[in-house]
Enzyme design. Structure first.
Site, PDB file in Angstrom:
ATOM      1  N   GLU A 177      -2.860   6.257   8.501  1.00 31.15           N
ATOM      2  CA  GLU A 177      -3.194   7.239   7.791  1.00 31.15           C
ATOM      3  C   GLU A 177      -4.514   7.605   8.901  1.00 31.15           C
ATOM      4  OE1 GLU A 177      -5.949   5.103   4.757  1.00 31.15           O
ATOM      5  OE2 GLU A 177      -4.425   4.713   3.085  1.00 31.15           O
ATOM      6  N   ARG A 224      -8.076  -8.076  -8.878  1.00 33.13           N
ATOM      7  CA  ARG A 224      -8.289  -9.809  -9.415  1.00 33.13           C
ATOM      8  C   ARG A 224      -9.831  -8.878  -9.327  1.00 33.13           C
ATOM      9  NH1 ARG A 224     -10.988  -9.050  -4.130  1.00 33.13           N
ATOM     10  NH2 ARG A 224      -9.535  -8.697  -2.825  1.00 33.13           N
ATOM     11  N   LYS A 232       0.449  -0.884   0.083  1.00 29.94           N
ATOM     12  CA  LYS A 232      -0.191  -0.267   0.252  1.00 29.94           C
ATOM     13  C   LYS A 232       0.565   1.161   0.300  1.00 29.94           C
ATOM     14  CE  LYS A 232      -3.726  -2.508   2.136  1.00 29.94           C
ATOM     15  NZ  LYS A 232      -3.847  -3.565   2.361  1.00 29.94           N
ATOM     16  N   HIS A 279     -13.897  -3.672   8.856  1.00 34.62           N
ATOM     17  CA  HIS A 279     -13.238  -3.479   7.912  1.00 34.62           C
ATOM     18  C   HIS A 279     -13.317  -4.531   6.635  1.00 34.62           C
ATOM     19  CE1 HIS A 279     -11.654   0.169   9.992  1.00 34.62           C
ATOM     20  NE2 HIS A 279     -11.041  -1.235  10.337  1.00 34.62           N
TER      21      HIS A 279
END
Length: 628
Positions: free
Chosen positions: A200, A297, A116, A235
Site C-alpha cells: 500500500e 470480531r 486483505k 502498528h
C-alpha cells in the site's frame, strides 16, 4: 436467549464478557491452560475446563478442545472474544456444525474479510474507497520490488491475513525492501500460517479512524460512530478515543455510511469494525479516507464506543446470536460526551518496551472504568499478551475525558512488574495530543522525550530518606555510621542520606527542621528495599552500602536474553567483526520479534545461542569484545 455460554478466551476480555453474562443471567464456562489454572477468568466463571499446556498453540488455539469443553458442560454457545480463534472461519464453521451457537459473524463473512487483498477488491465493488497499492498473486521479490517502485516510496508491506499490527513493515527506500519483506513474511507465516503480502502507499499524515458496525440475521446493519486509534506503536494501538477529534458531521456521515456499505457487502452479522486510514494533511476529509480492513470480531477498544452510546456491545452480540434483531435503530443512536481508553501493559518503555513478567505483588488501579483480567497476587505470564488492564474515562468533552484518564494513569501502582503507565501519562500530557494534532507516527516522532526513564522527584527522595532514617536511626541521632548499614548520617543539624534508586546512587540531604513527612503515596517494603510510586512509575530504593556494591550484572559486552523466548535468527558467527547497533540475532517472545544489537564496535568472541533454540531470561546469548 442463550442460557449457558463458553468463552473461548482468557484474561481481560473473558472477564469482560462474564460481567455482561452475569447481568443477563447467563451461566458462563471458562477454558484455561496450565498457566491460567489460577487466573481471574478461571476463578470468575461458573465452571472452568482445562484445555491443555500453556502455549496457546496447544490450548486456546485448539478448536476441537474448546468445542469438546462446550459439549461436556452443556454450553449452548461459544463467544471467541478477540484474538486467538475469533476470526478463524474454520473454527466458526466447526462450532456451528457441532450444533452450537457461534457468537460472531457467519464463517463466510469472516472468510470474505479475512484476506486483505480479496477484501479490498470486494470493497471497491461496493463503492468503498481504498488505498492505492498492489494486490496481485505474484509474490516474487522482483515483482513486489517493481510494484513498490511503481507505487512510490515510502510503501507499507502488509500480510494479507491476520491483524493486530503483525506482518506489517514500512519501507522508506528500495535498499531496505528485501530485508523488510523477508521479516514481514516470516512474522506473517509464524502468526497466521500465510506469508502472502500486499503493498500500500504509505500516507504521510495518517490518522487511523475506524467505525463500529453491527448487523443481525434480519438484514439490519447500523453503525455506532467512529473511533480514533491513531496513537500506535509498531502498528499496535496504545490510546483510542471516540468520537474522532476534528471530525465534522458531513465527514462522519460519509465514513459511517461507507462502513455500513462494507458490512452489507459481506452480509454481516454481529459486532465488527471497518478500519480506515485518513490522509489528515488538510484535516479529516471524506475524499481522503480509505478502507484498510475489517475486523470481524469485537475490538479491544470497544469500551469507548459503549461509553459514548450507552450500549453494551457484548449484550448486543448475545442477543443477535440468539436470533433477536439489533435492539436500536440507526436514528435511535447518538453520541453523548467523549470517551478515551489507554492500554496498560506489563512492559518497560525505557527498555524498548520489553514485556515484564511475574507476580503482581502490589496492584492498585483506579479510574472511571477499569477492564482487567488480573488482581493483586496474579501472574503476568510470558505465554500471552502482557495486558494488565484497559483504563477508560468518559467526560462531557475531550478535555475532561483526557484529564480523568491522565489522573488514572498517574495513580497506577504496580510492583514488581514494570508497566507503561508513566509512558501513557506522558502521551496524554503532550501538548500536540491535547490539541488533537494526531497521526499514526505520533509516538515515533515524540519517542525520545516519551521514553526517557522517569526520575524520582525531590519530594519522593526526601520521603524515602526520611523513611530509612526513621527505621535505622533513633530520635536523638546518636547512632554511629557503622551501625546503620550504609546510611551516611552527618552530625546534627543535617542528615545526608545515601540512597540507591533503581541501581543508581543518589545523595539527599535532610535538615532536622525540614525532614519531609508529607509524601502520601503507597510505600511497599520488602526487606531492605522500599518501592515508592509516583506519576505511574515505581522507584525501588535502598540504602547505599559503603562499599558501593550493587547487584551482579553480566560483563560488558555480554548480550543477555531480556525475557524467555525463541531465537528465530542469528546474524553473526564467532569471530565476526561487528559495529555498534548492528543486529546480532532476533528473539521471538510474547508474540513479538526483538532484535538484539551490538553495544559497541568489537568482535564476537562467544556465541551461545543457535537459531530455533529456546532461551531463559538473562541467559548469555552472545559476547562482544570491544575493539581496542
Amino acid at each position: 436467549m442463550i442460557k449457558k455460554l463458553l468463552i473461548a478466551n482468557r484474561g481481560e476480555i473473558a472477564c469482560r464478557i462474564m460481567r455482561t453474562c452475569r447481568e443477563m443471567g447467563i451461566a458462563t464456562v471458562a477454558v484455561y491452560s496450565d498457566a491460567d489454572a489460577k487466573a481471574l477468568h478461571t476463578r470468575s466463571a461458573d465452571e472452568a475446563v482445562h484445555i491443555g499446556p500453556s502455549p496457546a498453540a496447544e490450548s486456546y488455539l485448539v478448536g476441537a478442545k474448546i468445542i469438546a469443553a462446550a459439549k461436556e458442560t452443556g454450553a449452548e454457545a461459544i463467544h471467541p472474544g478477540y484474538g486467538f480463534l475469533s476470526e478463524n472461519a474454520d473454527f466458526a464453521r466447526a462450532v456451528i456444525e457441532a450444533g452450537l451457537i457461534w457468537v460472531g459473524p457467519k464463517p463466510e463473512s469472516i472468510e470474505a474479510m479475512g484476506l486483505k487483498d480479496a477484501a479490498k477488491e470486494r470493497m471497491i465493488a461496493a463503492g468503498v474507497p481504498v488505498t492505492p497499492g498492489y494486490l496481485g498473486e505474484d509474490q516474487s521479490l522482483d515483482r513486489l520490488s517493481a510494484e513498490a517502485e511503481k507505487i512510490g516510496y515510502p510503501v507499507l508491506i502488509k500480510a494479507v491475513a491476520g491483524g493486530g499490527g503483525k506482518g506489517m513493515r514500512k519501507v522508506d527506500n528500495p535498499a531496505d525492501f528485501a530485508a523488510s519483506l523477508e521479516s514481514c513474511q516470516r512474522e506473517a507465516k509464524a502468526s497466521f500460517g500465510n506469508d502472502e503480502v500486499l503493498l500500500e502507499k504509505w500516507i504521510t499524515s495518517p490518522r487511523h479512524i475506524e467505525v463500529q458496525v453491527f448487523g443481525d440475521s434480519h438484514g439490519n446493519v447500523v453503525h455506532l460512530f467512529e473511533r480514533d486509534c491513531s496513537l500506535q506503536r509498531r502498528h499496535q494501538k496504545v490510546i483510542e478515543e471516540a468520537p474522532a477529534p476534528g471530525m465534522d458531521e458531513a465527514t462522519r456521515e460519509e465514513i459511517c455510511q461507507a462502513a455500513v456499505r462494507a458490512a452489507k457487502a459481506v452480509d454481516y452479522e454481529g459486532a465488527g469494525t471497518i478500519e480506515f486510514i485518513a490522509d489528515a494533511s488538510e484535516g479529516l476529509r471524506a475524499d481522503r479516507i480509505f478502507f484498510m480492513e475489517m475486523n470481524t470480531r469485537l475490538q479491544v477498544e470497544h469500551p469507548v464506543t459503549e461509553e459514548i452510546t450507552g450500549v453494551d456491545l457484548v449484550e448486543w452480540q448475545l442477543r443477535v446470536a440468539s436470533g433477536e434483531p439489533i435492539p436500536l435503530k440507526q436514528d435511535e443512536l447518538s453520541i453523548n460526551g467523549w470517551a478515551i481508553e489507554a492500554r496498560l501493559y506489563a512492559e518497560d518503555p525505557a527498555k524498548g518496551f520489553l514485556p515484564s513478567t511475574g507476580r503482581l505483588e502490589h496492584l492498585s488501579i483506579e479510574g472511571d472504568r477499569v477492564d482487567t483480567g488480573v488482581e493483586e497476587g496474579d501472574e503476568i505470564s510470558p505465554f500471552y499478551d502482557p495486558m494488565v488492564a484497559k483504563l477508560i474515562s468518559w467526560g462531557e468533552d475531550r478535555e475532561e475525558a483526557i484529564e480523568d484518564l491522565l489522573d488514572a494513569c498517574l495513580d497506577v501502582e504496580i510492583e514488581p512488574v514494570r508497566t507503561n503507565a508513566w509512558f501513557l501519562a506522558r502521551l496524554l500530557a503532550e501538548t500536540s495530543f491535547r490539541v488533537g494534532d494526531l497521526s499514526t507516527g505520533f509516538i515515533g516522532e515524540h519517542q525520545e522525550r516519551l521514553i526517557n526513564p522517569p526520575v524520582a522527584s525531590l519530594a519522593l527522595l526526601e520521603s524515602a530518606a526520611d523513611d530509612l532514617v526513621t527505621e535505622h536511626h533513633p530520635a536523638d541521632g546518636s547512632l554511629m555510621l557503622q551501625s546503620i548499614r550504609g546510611l551516611r548520617l552527618n552530625r546534627e543539624p543535617n542528615h545526608e542520606v545515601r540512597l540507591r534508586v533503581d541501581g543508581e546512587a543518589q545523595t539527599v540531604e535532610l535538615s532536622d527542621n525540614e525532614v519531609w513527612n508529607g509524601y502520601r503515596r503507597t510505600i511497599v517494603k520488602d526487606g531492605d528495599v522500599r518501592t515508592f510510586f509516583e506519576d505511574g512509575a515505581a522507584f525501588r530504593i535502598t540504602s547505599d552500602r559503603e562499599d558501593g556494591t550493587g547487584s551482579a550484572s553480566a560483563a560488558d559486552g555480554a548480550i543477555l536474553a531480556p525475557m524467555p523466548g525463541k531465537v528465530i535468527a542469528v546474524d553473526v558467527a564467532e569471530g565476526d567483526q561487528v559495529t555498534a547497533g548492528q543486529r546480532l540475532m532476533v528473539l521471538e517472545a510474547m508474540k513479538m520479534e526483538h532484535a538484539l544489537t551490538a553495544p559497541f564496535d568489537g568482535t564476537v568472541t562467544g556465541l551461545e545461542a543457535s537459531q530455533g533454540g529456546q532461551v531463559q531470561v538473562e541467559a548469555v546469548l552472545c559476547v562482544v569484545e570491544p575493539a581496542e
